[in-house]
Design a protein around this motif. Structure first.
Motif, short mmCIF file in Angstrom:
data_model
loop_
_atom_site.label_atom_id
_atom_site.label_comp_id
_atom_site.label_asym_id
_atom_site.label_seq_id
_atom_site.Cartn_x
_atom_site.Cartn_y
_atom_site.Cartn_z
N MET C 67 0.86 -1.18 0.00
CA MET C 67 0.00 0.00 0.00
C MET C 67 0.90 1.22 0.00
N ALA C 68 0.45 2.29 -0.66
CA ALA C 68 1.15 3.56 -0.59
C ALA C 68 0.12 4.68 -0.55
N ARG C 69 0.59 5.83 -0.12
CA ARG C 69 -0.31 6.97 -0.02
C ARG C 69 0.46 8.23 -0.42
N ARG C 70 -0.08 8.97 -1.37
CA ARG C 70 0.58 10.21 -1.78
C ARG C 70 0.42 11.28 -0.71
N PRO C 71 1.34 12.23 -0.71
CA PRO C 71 1.22 13.34 0.26
C PRO C 71 -0.13 14.04 0.15
N ASP C 72 -0.65 14.16 -1.08
CA ASP C 72 -1.93 14.85 -1.25
C ASP C 72 -3.12 13.89 -1.13
N GLY C 73 -2.85 12.62 -0.87
CA GLY C 73 -3.93 11.65 -0.73
C GLY C 73 -4.62 11.30 -2.03
N GLY C 74 -4.12 11.80 -3.13
CA GLY C 74 -4.78 11.60 -4.43
C GLY C 74 -4.91 10.13 -4.81
N GLY C 75 -6.03 9.79 -5.39
CA GLY C 75 -6.25 8.43 -5.86
C GLY C 75 -6.83 7.52 -4.80
N ALA C 76 -6.86 8.00 -3.57
CA ALA C 76 -7.42 7.20 -2.48
C ALA C 76 -8.79 7.76 -2.12
N THR C 77 -9.51 6.99 -1.33
CA THR C 77 -10.80 7.45 -0.82
C THR C 77 -10.83 7.18 0.68
N ALA C 78 -11.77 7.79 1.35
CA ALA C 78 -11.96 7.51 2.77
C ALA C 78 -13.37 7.01 2.95
N ASN C 79 -13.73 6.02 2.15
CA ASN C 79 -15.11 5.56 2.11
C ASN C 79 -15.42 4.45 3.10
N CYS C 80 -14.51 4.23 4.05
CA CYS C 80 -14.83 3.34 5.17
C CYS C 80 -13.93 3.70 6.34
N LEU C 81 -14.26 3.16 7.49
CA LEU C 81 -13.54 3.53 8.71
C LEU C 81 -12.06 3.23 8.58
N LEU C 82 -11.72 2.09 8.01
CA LEU C 82 -10.33 1.69 7.90
C LEU C 82 -9.54 2.66 7.03
N LEU C 83 -10.09 3.01 5.87
CA LEU C 83 -9.38 3.92 4.98
C LEU C 83 -9.37 5.34 5.54
N ALA C 84 -10.41 5.72 6.26
CA ALA C 84 -10.42 7.04 6.89
C ALA C 84 -9.33 7.12 7.95
N ALA C 85 -9.13 6.03 8.67
CA ALA C 85 -8.07 6.00 9.68
C ALA C 85 -6.71 6.13 9.03
N THR C 86 -6.54 5.46 7.89
CA THR C 86 -5.27 5.56 7.16
C THR C 86 -4.98 7.00 6.78
N ARG C 87 -6.03 7.69 6.39
CA ARG C 87 -5.85 9.08 5.97
C ARG C 87 -5.27 9.94 7.08
N LYS C 88 -5.68 9.63 8.32
CA LYS C 88 -5.24 10.48 9.43
C LYS C 88 -3.94 10.00 10.06
N SER C 89 -3.42 8.90 9.55
CA SER C 89 -2.27 8.27 10.19
C SER C 89 -1.07 9.20 10.26
N GLU C 90 -0.28 9.03 11.30
CA GLU C 90 1.00 9.75 11.38
C GLU C 90 2.09 8.99 10.63
N ARG C 91 1.78 7.77 10.20
CA ARG C 91 2.76 7.01 9.41
C ARG C 91 2.12 6.68 8.07
N PRO C 92 2.03 7.68 7.20
CA PRO C 92 1.11 7.59 6.07
C PRO C 92 1.61 6.83 4.84
N LEU C 93 2.63 6.05 4.93
CA LEU C 93 3.01 5.18 3.81
C LEU C 93 3.33 5.97 2.54
N LEU C 94 4.04 7.09 2.70
CA LEU C 94 4.45 7.84 1.51
C LEU C 94 5.38 7.00 0.66
N PRO C 95 5.20 7.03 -0.65
CA PRO C 95 6.05 6.22 -1.53
C PRO C 95 7.53 6.50 -1.27
N GLY C 96 8.29 5.45 -1.07
CA GLY C 96 9.72 5.60 -0.86
C GLY C 96 10.12 5.92 0.57
#
Lengths: 206, 206, 206, 206
Positions: C67-96
């Motif tokens: 899994m990866a997450r862009r700094p701007d969150g682009g391409g992802a959604t927060a359409n469930c509790l799990l993905l919404a939690a990912t969005r707020k994470s302090e360890r957001p899986l930025l590529p690289g």
């Protein structure tokens, strides 16, 4: 490379696909469109019937890939000129209507597959076709039907993407105008598929 | 966060999905399986019927997601215990058979969608469901039916992957055993979907 | 039925999948989440490393599903509790980033596959994974990683849908809480996959 | 119908796709293929650069759709003439190689999307492209790059299937030979997409 057509068309690993050979698309009734006219002039239905007969004789699974349109148009879009034209058609391919049915010479028989879709332009996208073929152990698809302009090119691209070999019996597909069909064969389909005369394909299965 | 259920369930952007509410799976006939027994004990069909009635009253599109199996088993696989069991079933969900039909209380009416598949375990993979929902402008799916063990979890995962919001009316789904259903709600489905009592969902649509 | 594990795991037709074994998800750094804690308590990383070593020794292709997450969150959604939690994470899986990388013990080596996605919850949807496996001739996938609650169930459902056999080395997957993991094994995964101890899987490949 | 190009290209709902604008496919180096020669004769790269510049100025998301090939060829197939030719190429698009990179004038900048695939012929199949576009709220894709013979037709078909509007800035795509490109525009792409001169597309975004 010389293609080993017999190996490509080994019956236990091949399926025959009929793309939108429906009364409302290529049939005789009503005002003939340019496509239906090309189908008639070239005897395309007869050529497909030859391939179909040979496939049935060898137990090659047959898939009738059909378009349908609900009375309310639900599930479809008009996001291009072709689909917008479909929306306005006087022969709107209502499920179960004579227009939506395959032309009589190519009607499905017991045990054949009918994969009907309400959306889009090609037979694989958003349908069960790919998974059914996989589960049947199919490795080669034989593409017949219409149109060379859109549906047959789409079918070939989708099949190659999914890892299948594609064989196109030349006289068993149609499009418009004639010179464009020849150009697509030479400049696009030849890169995607093995093109062969109908009688060679039928010969392999005889 | 407090969920705004009314916004989630706005009728013009919502669809109701009934997952495998078929006679041969949850029906009364024959030897009841554990799943059919759970459905009967909890009155799941009645709860789904309530949601279905409310959806119909508001014009929410309804999708009947059905499994079928050909007499020759073609297009299916037995690549897991569940599908292998299906293969040996005495109620094999033949297309058009009473077993393959939805239970009478949940039978489709004119205009509703029936999406039937011959392969796999979940309603989106290799079917037209996703594209039909997109083309209808749907943003939220309401999941009902069976089973919480497999099909409902799969439906919820696929819907979230595709960007939909998922609402699950708790009493309108079933699985086995009871305590496992509660555990899946708490430890999996709660993370994927908004869980709400049936009467809240029905209330929004009243 | 007694499963012939050696046949299922034939190296030329099998692939090993590592699901989200990433530093920011199961790693030691930072405040441990419940999932990372379960991974640590059960020594899951060590178990996966055993399977990985055996796979490498036999030339079984390895897929790191990340899994990866862009700094701007682009391409992802927060359409469930799990993905919404990912969005707020302090360890957001930025590529690289170190958090997005696999944990060191399970880092990819030259020639292994890395399939990274920005959306959704499961490894097959909207990625090249299925087609790569098909093109490699894979028939069985061995599922390892996290979580049993979501990702491993999703992986198993998607793989079965696509016609693969699934083998799960029990100690090479993790979820929370412990008793729920056991319940999912018994009531869901057992129906989808062949469950086997890590040492049996490793034994087949030794 | 007169098309409202400004509405179609509304920046918040549009994405720009660059199809295989890679050094090893359309670049100047090495023996020019017929396709690279057409690109050079028509100044296609310059035209695409104009569209790209306008898209960047308006914040339209940009997707670089790239092909890659592993040294061992893994994950790919040679199931058609075009892919078989790729296999034998002296410029095999190894990941990270100069040949695999976009041509310098069209190189990605920070924040743009790179969607790389190892299989097939078109940008949507088995990639994250569709879901990323959905999650970004995109409704229209602008198609640029190569080739009109295969990739651009495939892109347009896949996009229409998925419900997008497609706009093709005519001079920003290329194929061979010239007269076939014109024929495909007239007999296939016109039915799938809105064709417009590059300066009209750029004008809308100015």
């Amino acid at each position: 490379m010389p293609i080993d057509l017999a190996a490509l068309l080994e019956p236990s690993r091949t399926a025959l696909l009929l793309m939108e050979c429906q009364e409302g698309i290529i049939g005789e009734g009503g005002t003939l469109s340019a496509l239906a006219d090309a189908v008639r002039r070239h005897g395309t239905v007869g050529h497909i019937a030859c391939v179909l007969g040979a496939a049935r004789a060898r137990g090659v699974p047959v898939f009738h890939c059909l378009m349908a349109r609900r009375p309310d148009g639900g599930g479809a879009t008009a996001n291009c000129l072709l689909l917008a034209a479909t929306r306005k058609s006087e022969r709107p391919l209502l499920p179960g209507s004579p227009q939506q049915a395959p032309v009589p010479a190519l009607a499905p028989v017991e045990g054949e597959w009918v994969v009907t879709r309400f959306h889009g332009l090609t037979p694989f996208h958003g349908t069960e076709l790919d998974q059914l073929l996989r589960n049947l152990g199919v490795r080669t698809v034989v593409a017949t039907g219409v149109s060379v302009n859109i549906g047959i090119v789409g079918l070939a691209l989708e099949a190659v993407n999914a890892g299948y070999q594609v064989v196109i019996p030349r006289e068993a597909v149609a499009g418009t105008p004639d010179e464009y069909v020849a150009a697509v064969m030479e400049n696009t389909l030849r890169l995607l598929a093995t093109l062969a005369p109908v009688d060679q394909v039928v010969g392999v299965w005889s």
